[in-house]
Design a protein around this motif. Sequence first.
Motif, PDB file in Angstrom:
ATOM      1  N   LYS A 310       0.733  -0.969   0.366  1.00 50.22           N
ATOM      2  CA  LYS A 310       0.021   0.101   0.401  1.00 50.22           C
ATOM      3  C   LYS A 310       0.445   0.999  -0.426  1.00 50.22           C
ATOM      4  CE  LYS A 310      -4.088  -2.206   0.448  1.00 50.22           C
ATOM      5  NZ  LYS A 310      -5.249  -2.268  -0.684  1.00 50.22           N
ATOM      6  N   ALA A 311       0.498   2.572  -0.496  1.00 45.37           N
ATOM      7  CA  ALA A 311       1.426   3.467  -0.894  1.00 45.37           C
ATOM      8  C   ALA A 311       1.679   3.552   1.114  1.00 45.37           C
ATOM      9  CB  ALA A 311       0.491   4.615  -1.213  1.00 45.37           C
ATOM     10  N   ASP A 312       0.461   3.314   1.576  1.00 46.13           N
ATOM     11  CA  ASP A 312       1.414   4.120   3.162  1.00 46.13           C
ATOM     12  C   ASP A 312       1.858   3.531   3.646  1.00 46.13           C
ATOM     13  OD1 ASP A 312      -0.858   5.416   2.523  1.00 46.13           O
ATOM     14  OD2 ASP A 312      -2.134   4.916   4.573  1.00 46.13           O
ATOM     15  N   ILE A 313       2.511   2.221   3.370  1.00 46.82           N
ATOM     16  CA  ILE A 313       3.794   1.444   3.440  1.00 46.82           C
ATOM     17  C   ILE A 313       4.753   1.762   2.411  1.00 46.82           C
ATOM     18  CG2 ILE A 313       4.690  -0.798   3.911  1.00 46.82           C
ATOM     19  CD1 ILE A 313       1.737  -1.224   4.323  1.00 46.82           C
ATOM     20  N   ASP A 314       4.730   1.982   1.727  1.00 44.59           N
ATOM     21  CA  ASP A 314       5.747   2.678   0.682  1.00 44.59           C
ATOM     22  C   ASP A 314       6.779   4.086   0.842  1.00 44.59           C
ATOM     23  OD1 ASP A 314       5.918  -0.040  -0.349  1.00 44.59           O
ATOM     24  OD2 ASP A 314       4.675   0.480  -2.561  1.00 44.59           O
ATOM     25  N   ASP A 315       5.503   4.442   1.304  1.00 46.69           N
ATOM     26  CA  ASP A 315       6.347   6.073   1.298  1.00 46.69           C
ATOM     27  C   ASP A 315       6.582   5.936   2.291  1.00 46.69           C
ATOM     28  OD1 ASP A 315       5.288   6.491  -0.924  1.00 46.69           O
ATOM     29  OD2 ASP A 315       2.963   7.492  -0.546  1.00 46.69           O
ATOM     30  N   ILE A 316       7.334   5.112   3.673  1.00 44.60           N
ATOM     31  CA  ILE A 316       7.368   5.394   4.711  1.00 44.60           C
ATOM     32  C   ILE A 316       8.782   4.620   4.688  1.00 44.60           C
ATOM     33  CG2 ILE A 316       7.681   4.612   6.691  1.00 44.60           C
ATOM     34  CD1 ILE A 316       4.318   4.749   7.095  1.00 44.60           C
ATOM     35  N   TYR A 317       9.841   5.499   5.410  1.00 40.23           N
ATOM     36  CA  TYR A 317      10.880   4.673   5.371  1.00 40.23           C
ATOM     37  C   TYR A 317      11.198   4.430   6.928  1.00 40.23           C
ATOM     38  CZ  TYR A 317      13.150   7.569   1.074  1.00 40.23           C
ATOM     39  OH  TYR A 317      13.182   7.689   0.356  1.00 40.23           O
ATOM     40  N   TRP A 318      11.538   2.857   7.308  1.00 38.00           N
ATOM     41  CA  TRP A 318      11.073   2.388   7.730  1.00 38.00           C
ATOM     42  C   TRP A 318      12.434   1.664   8.724  1.00 38.00           C
ATOM     43  CZ3 TRP A 318       6.441   1.366  10.111  1.00 38.00           C
ATOM     44  CH2 TRP A 318       4.830   1.398   8.994  1.00 38.00           C
ATOM     45  N   LEU A 319      12.520   2.407   9.956  1.00 35.49           N
ATOM     46  CA  LEU A 319      13.862   1.796  11.030  1.00 35.49           C
ATOM     47  C   LEU A 319      13.508   0.106  11.885  1.00 35.49           C
ATOM     48  CD1 LEU A 319      16.553   2.438  11.763  1.00 35.49           C
ATOM     49  CD2 LEU A 319      14.990   4.234  13.830  1.00 35.49           C
ATOM     50  N   GLY A 320      14.159  -0.289  11.209  1.00 38.44           N
ATOM     51  CA  GLY A 320      14.580  -1.703  12.518  1.00 38.44           C
ATOM     52  C   GLY A 320      14.780  -1.785  14.310  1.00 38.44           C
ATOM     53  N   THR A 321      13.851  -2.419  14.847  1.00 41.23           N
ATOM     54  CA  THR A 321      13.308  -2.294  16.162  1.00 41.23           C
ATOM     55  C   THR A 321      14.355  -4.006  16.878  1.00 41.23           C
ATOM     56  OG1 THR A 321      11.481  -2.910  15.985  1.00 41.23           O
ATOM     57  CG2 THR A 321      12.291  -0.346  16.257  1.00 41.23           C
ATOM     58  N   SER A 322      13.736  -4.827  16.115  1.00 38.14           N
ATOM     59  CA  SER A 322      14.405  -6.452  16.589  1.00 38.14           C
ATOM     60  C   SER A 322      14.677  -7.198  15.726  1.00 38.14           C
ATOM     61  CB  SER A 322      13.588  -6.332  17.956  1.00 38.14           C
ATOM     62  OG  SER A 322      12.105  -6.729  17.034  1.00 38.14           O
ATOM     63  N   VAL A 323      15.364  -8.476  15.643  1.00 44.79           N
ATOM     64  CA  VAL A 323      15.102  -9.109  14.193  1.00 44.79           C
ATOM     65  C   VAL A 323      15.589 -10.600  15.123  1.00 44.79           C
ATOM     66  CG1 VAL A 323      16.569  -9.605  12.413  1.00 44.79           C
ATOM     67  CG2 VAL A 323      16.214  -7.273  13.403  1.00 44.79           C
ATOM     68  N   THR A 324      14.120 -11.460  14.744  1.00 49.42           N
ATOM     69  CA  THR A 324      14.275 -12.488  15.178  1.00 49.42           C
ATOM     70  C   THR A 324      14.895 -13.562  14.478  1.00 49.42           C
ATOM     71  OG1 THR A 324      12.762 -11.703  17.402  1.00 49.42           O
ATOM     72  CG2 THR A 324      13.386 -14.465  16.479  1.00 49.42           C
ATOM     73  N   ASP A 325      16.294 -13.922  14.044  1.00 57.00           N
ATOM     74  CA  ASP A 325      16.236 -15.506  13.619  1.00 57.00           C
ATOM     75  C   ASP A 325      15.479 -16.932  13.803  1.00 57.00           C
ATOM     76  OD1 ASP A 325      18.037 -13.859  11.086  1.00 57.00           O
ATOM     77  OD2 ASP A 325      19.076 -13.494  12.674  1.00 57.00           O
TER      78      ASP A 325
END
Length: 496
Positions: A310-325
């Motif tokens: 969605k445009a609302d998602i694509d237009d945002i620059y996102w920052l990772g807060t947690s990563v689970t492998d």
Amino acid sequence: MSASLHSIVDDVLHRSPTPIFKLEVDGVDITSKINNRLINLKIENKRGLETDTLDLELSDHDGMLEIPPKDALIAVWLGWSNSGLVYKGNYIVKEIEHSGPPDVLHIRATSADMKTAFKQKKERSFNNITLETLLTLISLEQSLDLAIDPKLGSETIVHLDQNESDANLIIRLADEYDALATVKNNTLLFMPTGQSKSASGKQLPTMWIQRKNGDQHRYSFSSGGEEVSGVKAFYYDTELAKKLEVIVGDESNTNIKELRHIHRDKKSATFAARSKLNSLKRNSATMSYHLAKGDPNIIPEMTFLFYGFKADIDDIYWLGTSVTDTLDNSSGYTTDLTLEVFFPDADDVTELFEDQFEKEKNQKWTGVAVYYQDGNNAIRLTKGDQAHVKEFTYLYYSKLAAQQRLDREYSLLDLETGKFKSHNQIDMKPYTGLKTFYSTDQGKTRHVVTYGDQSNPKVIDHVYHNKKAAEKRLRRDYPRLNAKQDMVKKLNIQHN
């Protein structure tokens, strides 16, 4: 084996890679011993001073598995057969559980960087010390290296009392300066939130994720952060012997959030208010993402761009807060991300408003004006007698938001005295264009990308992973730059 057969085998392995791992316990490689026993391996890697965790489930069906001693050091690598292993950190064994049948050994370990001494309470004071000097002292005491942003490091602390652990003090300083504080690979990292840098201080690449990859996502938005228009923080002025306040944000009497803590000086109160406002804005939209094919190179504090959602998602620059492998014997290797909004340039939400009653004590306002963005233009809305208009110069993204602000401010205007219950100011910068950077060799070489007149460009201090990502950011921001210039022009006309 013939050369052609080698080529066929290599091609198959490349197209159908298998997940691989490596485990060392106290320096001894045990991978071959447990390779067929692994049920589940999960690593939770978090931003900040939160403890990273390792969970291991191993089959002990034949009773031959040895139980590691408490406080044993486990080093972990993850990866794929066609790309190799990536180091994922050291972990100290804290909990062990053996259950059955079927017999299973469950091991829980926490990141080795978080030493016990880090959480021991200390009582001491510091005077006229830079942030870098203070953190260097703590790093030396904890036997850690230090990587700190030069601008943050130069900040001077007039007086600081420590009646807490080093970990709590660092968290408090990170909150005040809107910084990321974390310990990774024996390094204390202290950087502005959203700088997207590794523990060594190197720029991290921005990752592009396309919808066609077929992974799962969950996007949510809450208006809570958007509704808070400003944050008020208090500090104690020793010369005046009284409590004073500063407000960061788009000031109004209805949507101001107050911080309870009384800060040591005006500067620290301002930093704390700015940090809280940025945090509220970042947390208004969140995203979780599940990569069906895990990526061991992803770490918290990386930035992400999505394409095809969605445009609302694509237009945002996102920052990772947690990563689970997670490496599972049934579902394979997957990676789960938790993300928040990334503010590489938070000019629009950190405008400082203070001391305006003194500056405007002789003014008598008759009306109000508010601006909103329409493409490259700033549209002016007014209310009341326009003989002497108070200009509220935050540039709103929509007419509806501007109209709400207009109505709110007009209701605060006492038409008999011409005074407001809240006041506003903004430091406008006459930028003429935009400039940012990209790198194709992990930050070793920075290439410049520009947009618009470069006589006085606004520099977006971020290194994107390719030219396309950098150009997308500049194209997105340029209309707002034009609209701000349009607003300044109109303000100058009104004041002349």
